[in-house]
Design an enzyme around this catalytic site. Structure first.
Site, short mmCIF file in Angstrom:
data_model
loop_
_atom_site.label_atom_id
_atom_site.label_comp_id
_atom_site.label_asym_id
_atom_site.label_seq_id
_atom_site.Cartn_x
_atom_site.Cartn_y
_atom_site.Cartn_z
N GLU A 69 -4.71 -4.18 -1.57
CA GLU A 69 -4.87 -3.16 -2.61
C GLU A 69 -4.93 -3.84 -3.97
O GLU A 69 -4.67 -5.05 -4.07
CB GLU A 69 -3.69 -2.18 -2.57
CG GLU A 69 -2.33 -2.84 -2.77
CD GLU A 69 -1.24 -1.88 -3.23
OE1 GLU A 69 -1.47 -1.17 -4.22
OE2 GLU A 69 -0.16 -1.86 -2.60
N LYS A 101 10.37 0.56 -1.23
CA LYS A 101 11.52 0.38 -2.14
C LYS A 101 12.46 1.56 -2.01
O LYS A 101 12.05 2.70 -1.80
CB LYS A 101 11.01 0.25 -3.58
CG LYS A 101 10.39 -1.11 -3.85
CD LYS A 101 10.27 -1.39 -5.34
CE LYS A 101 9.71 -2.79 -5.55
NZ LYS A 101 8.40 -2.81 -6.20
N1 PSU Z 1 5.61 0.35 -4.29
C1 PSU Z 1 5.78 -0.90 -4.76
N2 PSU Z 1 4.77 -1.49 -5.48
C2 PSU Z 1 3.60 -0.84 -5.73
C3 PSU Z 1 3.43 0.50 -5.23
C4 PSU Z 1 4.46 1.04 -4.51
O1 PSU Z 1 6.83 -1.50 -4.55
O2 PSU Z 1 2.71 -1.40 -6.40
C5 PSU Z 1 2.15 1.22 -5.45
C6 PSU Z 1 1.22 1.11 -4.24
O3 PSU Z 1 -0.12 0.97 -4.68
C7 PSU Z 1 1.40 2.44 -3.55
C8 PSU Z 1 1.60 3.37 -4.73
O4 PSU Z 1 0.31 2.83 -2.74
O5 PSU Z 1 2.40 2.61 -5.62
C9 PSU Z 1 2.25 4.67 -4.36
O6 PSU Z 1 2.27 5.51 -5.46
P1 PSU Z 1 2.69 7.05 -5.31
O7 PSU Z 1 4.19 7.07 -5.16
O8 PSU Z 1 2.26 7.68 -6.58
O9 PSU Z 1 1.97 7.59 -4.11
#
Ligand code: PSU
Ligand code: MN
Length: 297
Positions: free
Chosen positions: A22, A154
């Site tokens: 990604e 996390k």
């Molecule tokens: N968790 C991390 N690092 C990240 C992300 C999540 O520790 O960079 C990023 C990833 O790209 C994941 C996105 O797909 O955040 C999820 O965001 P949301 O909670 O808005 O779906």
């Protein structure tokens, strides 16, 4: 409408292992500079050391891409707009200069390109509290036929509900040499997952069986952070509590929450979390290329 790089296309035709990455993690939304560039180089290096090709996903000048030329890496290392799967049509129509793909957008693009393995750091999940904020990553894991390799998620998320949600969606959740869903910086979370596996070749066999059965969707492989790089849970928990309180006080909702919480955790730990983040991302890329190689043979 989606451009697949020549290097990725050739590798796919030749049956060489390809691992999608990604771009949110490498943008200013995921990691601070210059750690983001180091993360990108280490992930690509791990994939190439394993005999594979990295397929970085991103939207560049309104075009969804699978595989970037090294000369284009700078584009994703700078300011970027977060692009989950649902943002892809918006990013195309509006010609976004840089859309940093999340897990959901990457899985969509990887599947379209025929890339069957994807590596990241942590996936999104079910947020804590009663907001019922569920990341689009989970639905994408259920929909797209791609193996995702991550270090769990996390702990600012509700990991137990995240694992339950994956169960509801029917996503196989595998633990590589672990019985617990890893908590990103920590190897354990107390949340049990049903299927422990010992090797990348078992993942390849499960992904293959999923395909043979005609089941739709992906497989999630969770890999604990290497022992030497793990951070004590209490150090992280304090930083996470602070970060969540700040996001709450700022009234953040939806897609804004995760980047803000990630930045606040980094700030609250004075960057001590960054080396761990880089180590686990590289480790996941290493596992992912081994899975891709097993699937190719
Ligand atoms: N968790 C991390 N690092 C990240 C992300 C999540 O520790 O960079 C990023 C990833 O790209 C994941 C996105 O797909 O955040 C999820 O965001 P949301 O909670 O808005 O779906
Ligand atoms: Mn979210």
């Amino acid at each position: 409408m989606i451009i697949i790089s020549d290097a990725v296309q050739t590798a796919l035709i030749d049956g060489q292992p390809v691992v999608a990455l990604e771009s949110t993690i490498f943008s200013n939304l995921g990691l601070p500079s210059p750690a983001n560039e180091e993360a990108l180089e280490r992930c690509i290096g791990a994939i190439e050391d394993g005999g594979g090709i990295a397929a970085i996903t991103a939207v560049i000048d309104g075009v969804p891409r699978v595989g970037l030329d090294p000369s284009e890496h700078d584009r994703i290392l700078g300011p970027a707009a977060k692009a989950a799967e649902r943002e892809l049509p918006v990013a195309v129509a509006a010609g976004w200069p840089v859309g940093a793909t999340t897990v959901s957008a990457s899985l969509f693009l990887a599947a379209k390109a025929g890339v069957r393995v994807f590596a990241t750091g942590g996936i999104g999940g079910v947020h804590r509290g009663d907001a019922h904020d569920v990341s689009a990553d989970l639905g994408a894991l259920a929909e797209h036929p791609v193996v995702t390799v991550c270090a769990g998620a996390k702990n600012f998320l509700d990991l137990a509900r995240t694992v339950e949600h994956l169960e509801t969606l029917g996503v196989p959740v595998l633990g590589l040499q672990t019985d617990e869903f890893p908590a990103f910086y920590a190897r354990t979370s107390g949340v049990r997952i049903p299927q422990r596996i010992e090797s990348p070749s078992e993942v390849a066999a499960i992904a293959d069986a999923q395909h043979q059965l005609g089941r739709v969707g992906g497989v999630l492989v969770t890999v604990p952070i290497p022992e030497a790089d793990a951070i004590a849970a209490d150090v992280i928990d304090t930083a996470i509590d602070t970060a969540l309180a700040e996001a709450d006080a700022a009234g953040l909702v939806g897609a804004e929450v995760t980047p803000a919480v990630l930045a606040a955790i980094g700030a609250a730990t004075q960057g001590a979390t960054v080396p761990a983040n880089l180590a686990l991302a590289e480790n996941n890329a290493r596992v992912a290329v081994a899975i891709a190689a097993a699937m190719a043979s």
